[in-house]
Structure formats: structure tokens, C-alpha cells
Design an enzyme around this catalytic site. Structure first.
Site, PDB file in Angstrom:
ATOM      1  N   LYS A  95      -2.032  -7.469   1.745  1.00 15.19           N
ATOM      2  CA  LYS A  95      -0.893  -6.929   2.472  1.00 15.19           C
ATOM      3  C   LYS A  95      -0.687  -7.625   3.814  1.00 15.19           C
ATOM      4  CE  LYS A  95       0.720  -3.925  -0.432  1.00 15.19           C
ATOM      5  NZ  LYS A  95       1.981  -4.270  -1.142  1.00 15.19           N
TER       6      LYS A  95
ATOM      7  N   TYR B 108      -7.109  -5.363  -0.790  1.00 13.78           N
ATOM      8  CA  TYR B 108      -5.746  -4.863  -0.593  1.00 13.78           C
ATOM      9  C   TYR B 108      -5.242  -5.169   0.817  1.00 13.78           C
ATOM     10  CZ  TYR B 108      -2.040  -1.280  -0.255  1.00 13.78           C
ATOM     11  OH  TYR B 108      -0.850  -0.608  -0.058  1.00 13.78           O
TER      12      TYR B 108
END
Length: 304
Positions: free
Chosen positions: A175, A171
Site C-alpha cells: 500500500k 500489505y
């Protein structure tokens, strides 16, 4: 409400629940016509259900707004293309793209397999790139045809992508990629009238319910729910409006009642000896640079 987005058409991905739903409702409340995209998957990306997208559309319409659903996968070329086509077919234009779709498969690195890596990077990073690519192609065509848009893109980053987050290597990497994509898109698309920014929100959603469990258990002082996803939406709406014309290539943290302008990587202390370093000399230089630099921001979930 002020009608700040009257006449504009907005697309919001992952808008069936959580932050995306809050953004879609807030945009509609300010007069935007909204394409509500959602696959209706579980918090880990499994399954699928068209119900959430249709429920948000029904809520917008019941309040007197205009909205249509889109239940395609925006991390595919066909799904992203049809997302833009849906806006053009339903409302004749596209002004604002809010990239928000995503899910989590958290693991410590030694337990993170390639399928969980690929799935999370796919939805967060490719799921930002493809809608942006197709929307940008449309806006470039409009500009070349003598109809320069006042287009806006709001990408969804995360503090995990800015400073890291233990147990979220997939993640955090995705991001961080979203931030890089935001900077490049802002630089490339400005000539066509497109402004591109990102938000790094902290709010209560299915993805963060464990992270904010303690905060959610506390009573809201004065009735203010600090972790409500609706706290993030006012900034998203403003960035998605024509009023934000002078703002591009920026990342904003949003949490409770606080908006923070994140300042990205830039050159810090430097050492130059005018020649190739020796190994020992390079090490000595690094120690000196670290001694004169500000300490890095702590990684989420790391040791203090």
C-alpha cells in the site's frame, strides 16, 4: 442521485464484494456504465468464483443501469489488457478506473514467508500498476489523436501504507507502493487529461472484519453504520467524475463521516554543517532534529 457520472464509463477492480461492490453500485447510481471486475477469490486470495461479479452486474441492471462483468486476473498483463478492452468493446470508451482488488495474508515479520509476501504485493501493487498502465496507454492515444480525455484514476491505499500496521508487513509495503505509484502517475499523466488520486479507507469488509470486530459490535448511533463500505463510495464517485478536474496526486483518508487529506513526506527540520559529518556529530545532529520535530504518527497495532 444527481447523475454526476452520466455518460462516463467506469472500471472497478475487486468489485464483487465489500468496498469495490459499494463503489460499483454508487457509480452506476450516478449514471456511469460500469465494468465489474472480480476473480471471486477467498479473503486470502485462494480459489475463484465468477458469481460475485455477475451478481453485482445483475443488481446494477435490475436498477436500470448498465454493467458488464470481467473475471480476469488484473495482476496479469493479459487480464489488465482485457479489462480495458472490455470497457471499450462494451461501451466504446473508458473514463474512470478504480483500482480496488486485494486480499490479506497477515503474519508477523518473523513468520511471514516469501509466498505470502509475493502474493499480497502482487495483487495490491501489480494489480494497481497493470490496469493503470493499460488505461493510461489508451488515454495517451486518445489525447494524441486530438480527443483529450477527462480521465480519472482512484487507487486504493490504506492507513497501513501511510503509517504502518503490525502484522501486515506485506500489505503495508504494497500500500505504501500504491501511494508512490499514485504520485508518479499523477505527475506523468496530467498532460493527457488524467487525474490520479488515492483513498485510504476504513470500513467493514472481509479483509477488516477482525480489525473492526469491536466497532461492528457497537450499535450504530442514530442508525448510522460508521463502518459500512458505502461510506467511502461518495468520495470515490466524486474523484471519478469530471468535477474533480483540479485534484490530482492526493491521498484521502475516509472513515465513517470523516474525510481527511493526508499530507505526505516533506522536508522537516534540517542541520547542515557545511562539511562531512563525523559519526559523533551526525548522532548529535539527529538528536537535535528529533527534539524539534513532531512525533511520528503511531503505527496501527503498535505500542502506545
Amino acid at each position: 442521485m444527481t447523475g454526476l457520472c452520466s455518460g462516463r464509463v467506469a472500471v472497478v477492480t475487486g468489485a464483487g464484494r465489500g468496498l469495490g461492490r459499494a463503489h460499483a453500485l454508487a457509480l452506476a447510481a450516478e449514471g456511469a456504465r460500469v465494468v465489474v471486475n472480480d476473480l471471486g477469490v477467498a479473503a486470502d486470495g485462494s480459489g475463484g468464483d465468477t458469481g460475485p461479479a455477475h451478481a453485482v452486474v445483475a443488481r446494477i441492471r435490475a436498477a436500470g443501469g448498465a454493467a458488464v462483468p470481467h473475471t480476469g486476473d488484473v495482476a496479469t498483463t493479459s487480464g489488465a489488457a482485457s479489462l480495458v478492452e472490455t470497457a471499450l468493446d462494451a461501451f466504446g470508451r473508458l473514463d474512470t478506473l478504480v483500482n480496488n482488488a486485494g486480499f490479506l495474508r497477515d503474519r508477523m515479520l518473523v513468520n511471514l514467508d516469501e509466498n505470502d509476501w509475493d502474493a499480497v504485493v502482487r495483487v495490491h501493487l501489480r494489480g494497481h500498476f497493470l490496469p493503470l498502465r493499460h488505461a493510461a496507454a489508451h488515454w495517451r492515444s486518445e489525447a494524441k489523436a486530438g480527443r483529450p480525455p477527462r480521465a480519472r484514476v482512484v487507487n486504493t491505499g490504506s492507513g497501513a501504507g501511510l503509517v504502518g500496521s503490525v502484522g501486515q508487513g506485506n500489505y503495508a509495503a504494497a500500500k505504501a507502493g500504491v501511494v508512490g505509484l499514485t504520485l508518479v502517475a499523477a505527475a506523468e499523466l496530467g498532460r493527457y487529461g488524467v487525474r490520479v488520486n488515492a483513498v485510504a479507507p476504513a470500513a467493514r469488509t472481509r479483509m477488516t472484519e477482525r480489525t473492526f470486530a469491536e466497532a461492528m459490535a457497537l450499535p450504530a448511533p442514530g442508525g448510522f453504520d460508521a463502518m459500512a463500505p458505502e461510506n467511502v463510495s461518495p468520495l470515490v464517485v466524486w474523484l471519478g467524475s469530471a468535477d474533480s478536474d483540479s485534484v490530482t496526486g492526493r491521498v484521502f483518508g475516509v472513515e465513517a463521516g470523516r474525510i481527511t487529506l493526508w499530507e505526505g513526506w516533506r522536508p522537516g527540520p534540517a542541520a547542515d554543517n557545511g562539511d562531512r559529518w563525523t559519526v559523533a556529530g551526525a548522532g548529535e545532529a539527529v538528536r537535535g532534529l528529533l527534539g524539534s520535530a513532531a512525533p511520528p504518527w503511531p503505527v496501527h497495532g503498535g505500542a502506545p
